[in-house]
Enzyme design. Structure first.
Site, PDB file in Angstrom:
ATOM      1  N   ARG A   1       0.858  -1.188   0.000  1.00  0.00           N
ATOM      2  CA  ARG A   1       0.000   0.000   0.000  1.00  0.00           C
ATOM      3  C   ARG A   1       0.892   1.234   0.000  1.00  0.00           C
ATOM      4  NH1 ARG A   1      -3.314  -2.737  -1.612  1.00  0.00           N
ATOM      5  NH2 ARG A   1      -5.406  -3.200  -0.846  1.00  0.00           N
TER       6      ARG A   1
ATOM      7  N   ASP B   1       4.550  -0.551  -6.875  1.00  0.00           N
ATOM      8  CA  ASP B   1       3.295  -0.846  -7.576  1.00  0.00           C
ATOM      9  C   ASP B   1       2.164  -0.019  -6.964  1.00  0.00           C
ATOM     10  OD1 ASP B   1       1.710  -2.369  -9.483  1.00  0.00           O
ATOM     11  OD2 ASP B   1       0.801  -3.328  -7.719  1.00  0.00           O
TER      12      ASP B   1
ATOM     13  N   GLU C   1      -2.044   7.668  -4.950  1.00  0.00           N
ATOM     14  CA  GLU C   1      -2.452   7.060  -6.225  1.00  0.00           C
ATOM     15  C   GLU C   1      -3.928   7.282  -6.549  1.00  0.00           C
ATOM     16  OE1 GLU C   1      -1.483   2.914  -5.063  1.00  0.00           O
ATOM     17  OE2 GLU C   1      -3.563   2.429  -5.530  1.00  0.00           O
TER      18      GLU C   1
ATOM     19  N   HIS D   1      -0.424  -0.185  -9.699  1.00  0.00           N
ATOM     20  CA  HIS D   1      -1.236  -1.107  -8.879  1.00  0.00           C
ATOM     21  C   HIS D   1      -1.760  -2.282  -9.719  1.00  0.00           C
ATOM     22  CE1 HIS D   1      -3.479  -1.031  -4.815  1.00  0.00           C
ATOM     23  NE2 HIS D   1      -3.390  -2.269  -5.232  1.00  0.00           N
TER      24      HIS D   1
END
Ligand code: NAI
Length: 332
Positions: free
Chosen positions: A236, A260, A265, A297
């Site tokens: 996260r 990622d 985000e 993500h």
């Protein structure tokens, strides 16, 4: 037919959810926008809402949902940090998630990022397409014999550690709830967080975001890492203080960063912004470093994971509508 309000829908969601066993018994209302307090009225007539990682199911949103008669928030992901569980409990709204759709998908993407970053595959790919066959600046290091620190040894951490062992790395692990038998079998050594930071060439995060783990990777914790270490975060974004990471990349304290997930985000990832001016200055700065690799993500994005997410979520929604016990993944 019971209506399910589905948020932040992408074409692959529709595709996999509509193929599931119970799909025809539910009325799907697919929304492309995200669920939050401002959009909650769109759940009118639905008893279940299906949400993803960037829907904001806070108290204000839950109160509106409860007033509309929504009884179930079905997360089609593993993490549930975006739902106010205390408010959901008070309002009598059930919350389910998909605890383990494919931990392999996330672990394998973690390695994809680490390998690409270390061996500079992303840069080499672009060079070769330009007919630039020079190798200058593409030197990486052998993973074999180096030390990896795995923070969080749940389902994904276990698999990641196993793959890292397969590369011949020494693997250290930190978890407040360790699995000693697994560690013994896997050849992994548990240690405390500070020792892991000080001893690892690669640190990879596989823990949930909680109030306690927010900014676990901060200026202070980065200062305790080995100079030049590589940080990988497929967990996260808010586990990592982006400002501190940028400073550490500039100073060389961090030798590379693969992400990622990104702190801010929400509203950026999962969408095509290619024709726009990026307003996020920290993300813009991160993208200028040659030793930063970012994916948006996508660690979960395999056929197997999408199929399992759709199966478990749809079964849970179907069972909630039928007054039956949930299949798995009950959070509340
Ligand atoms: P899990 O619940 O099986 O394991 C999490 C582990 O973290 C547990 O062993 C727990 O004790 C440990 N932990 C909790 N607090 C910690 C702390 N402060 N320090 C160290 N360890 C701590 O979860 P799983 O399935 O392995 O997933 C891990 C995380 O990966 C999820 O919480 C989610 O945020 C993220 N994830 C990311 C995906 C992506 O597409 N990028 C997809 C799926 C999950």
């Amino acid at each position: 037919m019971r209506t399910v309000a589905f948020y932040d829908t992408k074409p692959y969601d529709r595709d996999y959810f509509q193929r599931t066993e119970h799909a025809n018994q539910l009325g799907w209302r697919f929304h492309e926008f995200r669920l939050n307090a401002a959009t909650a009225a769109s759940a009118s007539g639905a008893r279940s809402v299906c949400v993803f990682v960037n829907d904001r199911v806070d108290r204000a949103c839950l109160m509106l949902l409860a007033e509309l008669g929504v009884r179930h928030v079905a997360l089609r992901c593993a993490g549930f940090n975006n739902v106010d569980l205390v408010a959901a409990r008070e309002l009598g709204v059930a919350v389910t998630r998909v605890p383990a759709y494919s931990p392999h998908a996330v672990a394998e993407h973690t390695l994809a990022l680490l390998l690409a970053l270390n061996r500079k595959v992303h840069r080499a790919y672009n060079r070769v397409r330009e007919l630039n066959f020079s190798l200058n600046g593409l030197v990486g290091f052998d993973l074999h014999g180096k030390t990896a620190g795995v923070v969080g040894t749940g389902k994904i951490g276990h698999i990641t550690a196993g793959i890292l062992r397969g590369f011949g790395m020494n693997v250290l692990a930190y978890d407040p709830f360790p699995s000693p038998d697994w560690a013994c079998d896997a050849g992994v050594t548990y240690t405390n967080f500070d020792t892991l930071l000080a001893s690892s060439d690669v640190v990879t995060l596989h823990l949930p975001l909680t109030p306690q783990s927010h900014h676990l990777i901060s200026a202070a914790s980065i200062a305790r890492m080995r100079p030049g270490a590589v940080l990988v975060n497929t967990s996260r974004g808010k586990l990592v203080d982006t400002t501190a990471v940028i400073e550490a990349l500039k100073s060389g304290q961090l030798g590379g960063v693969a992400l990622d997930v990104y702190e801010e985000e929400e509203g950026i990832f999962f969408e095509d912004h290619s024709g726009e001016v990026l307003q996020d200055d920290e993300l813009s700065r991160l993208l200028t470093f040659p030793n930063v690799l970012i994916t948006a993500h996508q660690a979960f994005l395999t056929r197997e994971a999408l199929g399992e997410i759709a199966r478990v979520t749809t079964t849970n929604i179907h069972r909630q509508e039928a007054g039956e016990a949930f299949l798995e993944g009950t959070v509340l």
